[in-house]
Design an enzyme around this catalytic site. Structure first.
Site, PDB file in Angstrom:
ATOM      1  N   GLN A 241      18.960  87.284 -61.689  1.00 39.63           N
ATOM      2  CA  GLN A 241      18.238  85.586 -61.919  1.00 39.63           C
ATOM      3  C   GLN A 241      18.755  84.656 -62.703  1.00 39.63           C
ATOM      4  OE1 GLN A 241      15.460  85.584 -60.008  1.00 39.63           O
ATOM      5  NE2 GLN A 241      15.652  87.472 -59.309  1.00 39.63           N
ATOM      6  N   GLU A 288      18.813  96.832 -49.522  1.00 39.96           N
ATOM      7  CA  GLU A 288      19.707  96.003 -49.990  1.00 39.96           C
ATOM      8  C   GLU A 288      20.700  95.728 -48.828  1.00 39.96           C
ATOM      9  OE1 GLU A 288      20.294  93.180 -52.343  1.00 39.96           O
ATOM     10  OE2 GLU A 288      21.944  93.335 -51.806  1.00 39.96           O
ATOM     11  N   CYS A 362      13.282  81.649 -53.788  1.00 42.36           N
ATOM     12  CA  CYS A 362      13.289  80.904 -54.071  1.00 42.36           C
ATOM     13  C   CYS A 362      13.487  79.328 -52.722  1.00 42.36           C
ATOM     14  CB  CYS A 362      14.561  81.265 -54.487  1.00 42.36           C
ATOM     15  SG  CYS A 362      16.116  82.234 -53.091  1.00 42.36           S
TER      16      CYS A 362
END
Ligand SMILES: C[S@@+](CC[C@H](N)C(=O)[O-])C[C@H]1O[C@@H](n2cnc3c(N)ncnc32)[C@H](O)[C@@H]1O
Length: 405
Positions: A241, A288, A362
């Protein structure tokens, strides 16, 4: 030379007048003049300034492409970012009350991708200009953290040492405990002589780790990030981040989103930004597609004390999203996909019996698309907050909670 009035800002933060004609560093309501080339006034003269116009805090702003909204007041930028989110949702027939906007302070970016090239007297180090490939030196950047800017001249020395005669070197710089973690691409080849020059450079440089063309050249300690109680050493250049402030806001939002859930699946988990803090109270399964990130998360969890069980799975969630039966093992889902969103995973969530989703995004457009699918499947958008970690840029992030009975 034309006179035009700016009507609105586009997604890159440029002003847009009828035509459309794009003009950087302008604001709605402003009358400007300039030459139009390819639908763009590159250097607009402001004839009637907006009441929202402020003096840019950074002396590099006129040339550097790193920021696009320093000429606007903080209140204007916050409102504009909220409007960007509301408009994307409106296109999907979703009405929203934005509960809060959290803006990271100046001087808080902990990660930068700089470019450097050698010059007659040393090196230029910085960012490319707005809509240009000209590199600008930015020693007084107001965006980056103090630790990154304190290391700026050291990084310049690294460019002098390591850039090829004509090439442009890329330096991915991350603030880590005790110093900087730097990963270099497109530098000199690593022959024996150059390796020993780098070995001499690193010890007193403030570099905690130097990675050159993917190879760890030197390490002066552990280049770790703290995710909750866990120390994680991300692979060089890995996603993080953008600010510690933004990370804190997002972690807090995801804690509130999952509430008392005792088992959580963290999708698009990265190195564990959410998994590890959430593991203070719940069993977490992290998924992931970058194996090295999963390994970093796992190693961090193994060294940490007092956390519940965290498991990891390397998996491409675009091609192989978690299916209904797999999702049924968890009381809550957290997901934070890349800009493309999470279309395939969202389709499976729609079919599943999942009741709670904490969603970080995002990209308001893909978020709205995925939100529509969730809401058509019975989820309610409980709350939504806007997070502005990319101060003075047109980027905007969202933290939201979806729930169904
Ligand atoms: C926005 S980042 C969020 C990472 C993490 N949640 C964090 O906050 O640090 C998105 C993550 O999704 C991962 N990713 C991208 N495409 C993916 C895919 N097809 N399947 C699984 N993960 C993917 C990226 O490697 C990256 O770590």
């Amino acid at each position: 030379m034309v006179h035009v009035t700016i009507e609105r800002l586009g997604h890159q933060g440029d002003g847009i007048a009828d035509g459309p004609v794009f003009a950087p560093q302008t604001l709605p309501g402003e009358v400007i003049e300039g030459d139009v080339v390819d639908g763009r006034i590159a250097k607009p003269r402001i004839l009637t300034p907006s009441g929202n116009r402020v003096k840019a805090p950074c002396r590099h702003y006129n040339v550097c492409g790193g920021c696009s909204l320093q000429h606007a007041s903080d209140d204007f930028v916050s409102q504009w970012k909220c409007d960007v989110v509301a408009t994307a949702l409106k296109h999907q027939n979703i009405a929203v009350d934005i509960a809060a906007i959290h803006t990271s302070p100046a001087g808080s970016r902990r990660r930068a991708v700089f470019h450097g090239k050698r010059t007659k007297n040393g090196a230029t180090l910085g960012l490319f200009g707005r809509a240009s490939d000209i590199l600008h030196d930015i020693p007084d950047c107001k965006l980056m953290s103090a630790r990154i800017m304190d290391g700026f001249e050291m990084l310049r020395a690294l460019v002098v040492l390591g850039a090829t005669r004509r090439g442009q070197m890329t330096l991915t710089v991350t603030e880590v405990a005790g110093g900087l973690d730097v990963s270099v691409e497109n530098g000199k080849d690593l022959d024996l002589g150059f390796r020993s020059e780098l070995a001499e450079f690193v010890p007193n440089s403030g570099l905690i780790r130097l990675v050159w063309h993917g190879e760890v050249i030197a390490q002066n300690g552990l280049p770790y990030q703290l995710f909750g109680a866990a120390k994680v050493v991300p692979p060089a250049g890995a996603f993080l981040q953008a600010t510690t402030h933004g990370e804190g806001v997002l972690v807090d939002a995801m804690r509130r989103a999952v509430g008392p859930a005792k088992s959580i699946v963290d999708l698009f988990a990265g190195c564990g930004t959410f998994s590890l803090p959430l593991a203070e109270h719940a069993r977490v399964h992290a998924v992931e597609d970058v194996d090295a990130m999963m390994a970093a998360l796992d190693a961090g969890w193994r060294e940490a004390r007092g956390l519940k069980v965290v498991t990891t799975e390397t998996r491409d969630l675009f091609r192989r999203p978690l299916l209904k039966d797999e999702l049924a093992k968890f009381e809550a889902v957290v997901m934070d996909p890349p800009r493309a969103g999470a279309a395939a995973q969202t389709d499976e969530l729609a079919k599943s019996d999942t009741r709670v989703i904490g969603f970080v995004s995002c990209n308001p457009v893909t978020f709205a698309r995925d939100a529509r699918v969730l809401m058509d499947a019975g989820f309610v958008l409980d709350w939504l907050e806007v997070v502005d970690q990319f101060r003075w840029s047109a980027h905007v992030e969202i933290a939201a909670r979806f729930a169904r009975m």
